[in-house]
Design a protein around this motif. Structure first.
Motif, PDB file in Angstrom:
ATOM      1  N   PHE A  10      68.066 -84.419  -7.989  1.00 41.79           N
ATOM      2  CA  PHE A  10      67.225 -85.605  -8.115  1.00 41.79           C
ATOM      3  C   PHE A  10      65.783 -85.276  -7.734  1.00 41.79           C
ATOM      4  O   PHE A  10      64.839 -85.643  -8.449  1.00 41.79           O
ATOM      5  N   LEU A  11      65.606 -84.561  -6.617  1.00 46.27           N
ATOM      6  CA  LEU A  11      64.251 -84.211  -6.183  1.00 46.27           C
ATOM      7  C   LEU A  11      63.586 -83.242  -7.160  1.00 46.27           C
ATOM      8  O   LEU A  11      62.387 -83.348  -7.421  1.00 46.27           O
ATOM      9  N   GLN A  12      64.357 -82.309  -7.705  1.00 45.38           N
ATOM     10  CA  GLN A  12      63.798 -81.391  -8.696  1.00 45.38           C
ATOM     11  C   GLN A  12      63.339 -82.147  -9.934  1.00 45.38           C
ATOM     12  O   GLN A  12      62.225 -81.923 -10.428  1.00 45.38           O
ATOM     13  N   LEU A  13      64.180 -83.020 -10.453  1.00 42.29           N
ATOM     14  CA  LEU A  13      63.823 -83.778 -11.659  1.00 42.29           C
ATOM     15  C   LEU A  13      62.648 -84.706 -11.389  1.00 42.29           C
ATOM     16  O   LEU A  13      61.756 -84.856 -12.232  1.00 42.29           O
ATOM     17  N   LEU A  14      62.627 -85.322 -10.216  1.00 42.84           N
ATOM     18  CA  LEU A  14      61.493 -86.173  -9.838  1.00 42.84           C
ATOM     19  C   LEU A  14      60.214 -85.341  -9.744  1.00 42.84           C
ATOM     20  O   LEU A  14      59.151 -85.754 -10.221  1.00 42.84           O
ATOM     21  N   GLY A  15      60.312 -84.157  -9.162  1.00 42.23           N
ATOM     22  CA  GLY A  15      59.160 -83.271  -9.064  1.00 42.23           C
ATOM     23  C   GLY A  15      58.670 -82.838 -10.431  1.00 42.23           C
ATOM     24  O   GLY A  15      57.465 -82.832 -10.698  1.00 42.23           O
ATOM     25  N   ILE A  16      59.592 -82.481 -11.322  1.00 38.44           N
ATOM     26  CA  ILE A  16      59.209 -82.080 -12.679  1.00 38.44           C
ATOM     27  C   ILE A  16      58.506 -83.234 -13.388  1.00 38.44           C
ATOM     28  O   ILE A  16      57.479 -83.041 -14.040  1.00 38.44           O
ATOM     29  N   GLY A  17      59.042 -84.442 -13.254  1.00 41.77           N
ATOM     30  CA  GLY A  17      58.421 -85.610 -13.876  1.00 41.77           C
ATOM     31  C   GLY A  17      57.030 -85.880 -13.327  1.00 41.77           C
ATOM     32  O   GLY A  17      56.084 -86.166 -14.085  1.00 41.77           O
ATOM     33  N   THR A  18      56.886 -85.750 -12.018  1.00 39.43           N
ATOM     34  CA  THR A  18      55.587 -85.970 -11.387  1.00 39.43           C
ATOM     35  C   THR A  18      54.588 -84.893 -11.806  1.00 39.43           C
ATOM     36  O   THR A  18      53.444 -85.193 -12.163  1.00 39.43           O
ATOM     37  N   PHE A  19      55.034 -83.635 -11.765  1.00 38.24           N
ATOM     38  CA  PHE A  19      54.165 -82.539 -12.204  1.00 38.24           C
ATOM     39  C   PHE A  19      53.754 -82.719 -13.659  1.00 38.24           C
ATOM     40  O   PHE A  19      52.628 -82.407 -14.042  1.00 38.24           O
ATOM     41  N   ASN A  20      54.655 -83.210 -14.479  1.00 42.80           N
ATOM     42  CA  ASN A  20      54.362 -83.424 -15.896  1.00 42.80           C
ATOM     43  C   ASN A  20      53.244 -84.445 -16.079  1.00 42.80           C
ATOM     44  O   ASN A  20      52.344 -84.247 -16.894  1.00 42.80           O
ATOM     45  N   ILE A  21      53.298 -85.534 -15.331  1.00 45.19           N
ATOM     46  CA  ILE A  21      52.253 -86.566 -15.423  1.00 45.19           C
ATOM     47  C   ILE A  21      50.914 -86.020 -14.939  1.00 45.19           C
ATOM     48  O   ILE A  21      49.874 -86.220 -15.571  1.00 45.19           O
ATOM     49  N   VAL A  22      50.943 -85.294 -13.811  1.00 45.29           N
ATOM     50  CA  VAL A  22      49.710 -84.700 -13.294  1.00 45.29           C
ATOM     51  C   VAL A  22      49.158 -83.683 -14.289  1.00 45.29           C
ATOM     52  O   VAL A  22      47.950 -83.628 -14.526  1.00 45.29           O
ATOM     53  N   GLN A  68      71.719 -88.107 -16.225  1.00 47.41           N
ATOM     54  CA  GLN A  68      72.910 -88.850 -16.632  1.00 47.41           C
ATOM     55  C   GLN A  68      74.092 -87.925 -16.922  1.00 47.41           C
ATOM     56  O   GLN A  68      75.238 -88.326 -16.767  1.00 47.41           O
ATOM     57  N   HIS A  69      73.826 -86.709 -17.339  1.00 50.65           N
ATOM     58  CA  HIS A  69      74.896 -85.775 -17.694  1.00 50.65           C
ATOM     59  C   HIS A  69      75.087 -84.683 -16.644  1.00 50.65           C
ATOM     60  O   HIS A  69      75.708 -83.657 -16.923  1.00 50.65           O
ATOM     61  N   LYS A  70      74.587 -84.926 -15.447  1.00 51.49           N
ATOM     62  CA  LYS A  70      74.645 -83.913 -14.395  1.00 51.49           C
ATOM     63  C   LYS A  70      76.072 -83.498 -14.055  1.00 51.49           C
ATOM     64  O   LYS A  70      76.340 -82.320 -13.818  1.00 51.49           O
ATOM     65  N   ASP A  71      77.003 -84.444 -14.040  1.00 52.77           N
ATOM     66  CA  ASP A  71      78.386 -84.111 -13.697  1.00 52.77           C
ATOM     67  C   ASP A  71      79.071 -83.348 -14.820  1.00 52.77           C
ATOM     68  O   ASP A  71      79.932 -82.503 -14.564  1.00 52.77           O
ATOM     69  N   ARG A  72      78.687 -83.616 -16.037  1.00 54.02           N
ATOM     70  CA  ARG A  72      79.250 -82.914 -17.178  1.00 54.02           C
ATOM     71  C   ARG A  72      78.717 -81.474 -17.244  1.00 54.02           C
ATOM     72  O   ARG A  72      79.446 -80.552 -17.579  1.00 54.02           O
ATOM     73  N   ILE A  73      77.427 -81.301 -16.927  1.00 52.20           N
ATOM     74  CA  ILE A  73      76.816 -79.976 -16.976  1.00 52.20           C
ATOM     75  C   ILE A  73      77.243 -79.145 -15.772  1.00 52.20           C
ATOM     76  O   ILE A  73      77.488 -77.958 -15.885  1.00 52.20           O
ATOM     77  N   GLY A  74      77.311 -79.774 -14.602  1.00 50.71           N
ATOM     78  CA  GLY A  74      77.776 -79.084 -13.411  1.00 50.71           C
ATOM     79  C   GLY A  74      76.663 -78.538 -12.539  1.00 50.71           C
ATOM     80  O   GLY A  74      75.481 -78.782 -12.761  1.00 50.71           O
ATOM     81  N   SER A  75      77.077 -77.772 -11.544  1.00 49.84           N
ATOM     82  CA  SER A  75      76.140 -77.274 -10.541  1.00 49.84           C
ATOM     83  C   SER A  75      75.159 -76.239 -11.101  1.00 49.84           C
ATOM     84  O   SER A  75      74.134 -75.975 -10.486  1.00 49.84           O
ATOM     85  N   MET A  76      75.462 -75.652 -12.240  1.00 48.26           N
ATOM     86  CA  MET A  76      74.538 -74.701 -12.866  1.00 48.26           C
ATOM     87  C   MET A  76      73.206 -75.388 -13.195  1.00 48.26           C
ATOM     88  O   MET A  76      72.156 -74.745 -13.196  1.00 48.26           O
ATOM     89  N   LEU A  77      73.242 -76.695 -13.428  1.00 43.77           N
ATOM     90  CA  LEU A  77      72.023 -77.444 -13.735  1.00 43.77           C
ATOM     91  C   LEU A  77      71.027 -77.352 -12.587  1.00 43.77           C
ATOM     92  O   LEU A  77      69.822 -77.220 -12.818  1.00 43.77           O
ATOM     93  N   VAL A  78      71.526 -77.401 -11.350  1.00 44.70           N
ATOM     94  CA  VAL A  78      70.641 -77.317 -10.183  1.00 44.70           C
ATOM     95  C   VAL A  78      69.920 -75.974 -10.180  1.00 44.70           C
ATOM     96  O   VAL A  78      68.724 -75.902  -9.899  1.00 44.70           O
ATOM     97  N   LYS A  79      70.638 -74.909 -10.521  1.00 42.82           N
ATOM     98  CA  LYS A  79      70.022 -73.581 -10.539  1.00 42.82           C
ATOM     99  C   LYS A  79      69.023 -73.454 -11.682  1.00 42.82           C
ATOM    100  O   LYS A  79      67.937 -72.907 -11.516  1.00 42.82           O
ATOM    101  N   LEU A  80      69.382 -73.961 -12.855  1.00 41.88           N
ATOM    102  CA  LEU A  80      68.492 -73.850 -14.012  1.00 41.88           C
ATOM    103  C   LEU A  80      67.244 -74.720 -13.890  1.00 41.88           C
ATOM    104  O   LEU A  80      66.200 -74.397 -14.451  1.00 41.88           O
ATOM    105  N   THR A  81      67.352 -75.812 -13.173  1.00 37.15           N
ATOM    106  CA  THR A  81      66.228 -76.733 -13.022  1.00 37.15           C
ATOM    107  C   THR A  81      65.115 -76.130 -12.175  1.00 37.15           C
ATOM    108  O   THR A  81      63.977 -76.578 -12.234  1.00 37.15           O
TER     109      THR A  81
END
Length: 103
Positions: A10-22, A68-81
């Protein structure tokens, strides 16, 4: 996916979204100062309706879909993010040095 991984994602995605706006706002500012866009995917969109559409609509929608698909993708998403998060972080550091050099 554990609760700690969900919080981190959640924090990674929030950070990416914030960085994107900036990034969007600073890109507009630096373009006005005479700089040019070096991203070959975004550069052709500068000055068109597509640029804000992609930066302010498409990217957040992709981030929302990933969440929304974090559980389907799994913990690898955290590493790739980490890849876009650290990429945007590096870009923010670059912007910081550009801003300091103009003051």
């Amino acid at each position: 996916m554990t609760n700690a991984q969900r919080r981190l994602l959640f924090l990674q995605l929030l950070g990416i979204g914030t960085f994107n706006i900036v990034d969007y706002l600073l890109t507009l500012e630096f373009l006005a100062l005479g700089f040019y866009e070096i991203n070959p995917f975004i550069a052709p969109m500068i000055g068109t309706y597509e640029f804000p559409l992609v930066k302010l609509m498409l990217v957040p929608l992709v981030l929302l879909a990933l969440w929304q698909h974090k559980d389907r993708i799994g913990s690898m998403l955290v590493k790739l993010t980490w890849i876009p998060f650290l990429g945007y972080y590096s870009l923010m550091v670059y912007y910081r040095f550009l801003i300091v050099s103009f003051i």
